[in-house]
Design an enzyme around this catalytic site. Sequence first.
Site, PDB file in Angstrom:
ATOM      1  N   LYS A  25       0.839  -1.200   0.000  1.00 14.36           N
ATOM      2  CA  LYS A  25       0.000   0.000   0.000  1.00 14.36           C
ATOM      3  C   LYS A  25       0.876   1.254   0.000  1.00 14.36           C
ATOM      4  CE  LYS A  25      -3.885  -2.354   2.080  1.00 14.36           C
ATOM      5  NZ  LYS A  25      -4.536  -2.829   3.307  1.00 14.36           N
ATOM      6  N   GLN A  47      -4.852  -1.527   9.631  1.00 10.91           N
ATOM      7  CA  GLN A  47      -4.725  -2.857   9.024  1.00 10.91           C
ATOM      8  C   GLN A  47      -5.340  -3.921   9.939  1.00 10.91           C
ATOM      9  OE1 GLN A  47      -3.413  -3.577   5.871  1.00 10.91           O
ATOM     10  NE2 GLN A  47      -4.213  -5.613   6.313  1.00 10.91           N
ATOM     11  N   ASP A 100     -11.206   3.103   4.067  1.00 11.43           N
ATOM     12  CA  ASP A 100     -11.503   1.674   3.894  1.00 11.43           C
ATOM     13  C   ASP A 100     -13.006   1.436   3.718  1.00 11.43           C
ATOM     14  OD1 ASP A 100      -9.488  -0.151   3.653  1.00 11.43           O
ATOM     15  OD2 ASP A 100      -9.044  -0.227   5.805  1.00 11.43           O
TER      16      ASP A 100
END
Length: 286
Positions: A53, A97, A120
Amino acid sequence: MASIIDGKAVAKEVQKQIKEEVEGLERRWGLVPGLGVVLVGDDPGSHIYVKNKEKACKEVGIKSYEHLLPATVSERELLTLVHSLNKDKNVHGILVQLPLPAHIRSEKILEAVSPHKDVDGFHPVSQGMLVLGGDGFRPCTPMGIMKLLESIACDPKGKNAVVVGRSNIVGKPVALMLLERHATVTICHSRTASLRDEVARADILVVAIGKAGLVRGDWVKPGAVVIDVGVNRLPSGKLAGDVEFETAKERAAWITPVPGGVGPMTICMLLYNTLKAAKDSLQRER
Ligand code: NDP
């Protein structure tokens, strides 16, 4: 014989557009989009995801701010970090995460992320906006799937779309997005009475289960578009999807490979959402 939907090529094209927009934002407003990345513990898989990422951010000119915390961090400490990232003007998007260690309630942490920075798309506000059809962050994998359909000029309107899997990160949101685009949507899961019959009716088939080859190729409707989200490690070490690829590609019109289909789109859409978060922040300030 199906044509292959090349996720890497589509992602590259979208990333090019994102890079141009990022450069434009900096030129015009002096604004560099920033992504705060929070990684707890030392799960090797998570470290690889985070590294990928960050690399992708760099490629398009998004600045990433990495926060590595030990697995022993308390829920309170993690919440304090999220609150400080919420206030940080350089950080437009926040990515925590998953999975988090068992002693931390993931839902508490995800709910603490400001909905303005929820790149997200996992915050209840974002999920609610998706249900309501309002403006909010859409989760990255489902958004990537919709981009792949767009890339092959597949309009879901009036089509039978069958989604196998009902997780909050893939199955449910992609079903809502297909509905938003006027497909007639069926959602299947582990208690579905006859998966084979449901799959056989699909003009658009999206499979997100996590079991290699569970959907048999000979169930696929001739001419269908097959999007395989599953990523499974075979005993041979190779990766495989949830759909039996070799047989499915004999019947489908279009099919995504694993790897190289949906996977590259997920990171790409994270960049897209971070850019959106930065643009939205400008709107709020003006
Ligand atoms: P979850 O484990 O959260 O959900 C799996 C779903 O599959 C559940 O809804 C479950 O049903 C359903 N299911 C399980 N067994 C069957 C069965 N025999 N028949 C029908 N449905 C079944 O998985 P995720 O949605 O998080 O991920 C799915 C797959 O996609 C995984 O392989 C994951 O690695 C991959 N993935 C890939 C991404 C990418 O970027 N390429 C991103 C995210 C995920 P029930 O609800 O009834 O238990």
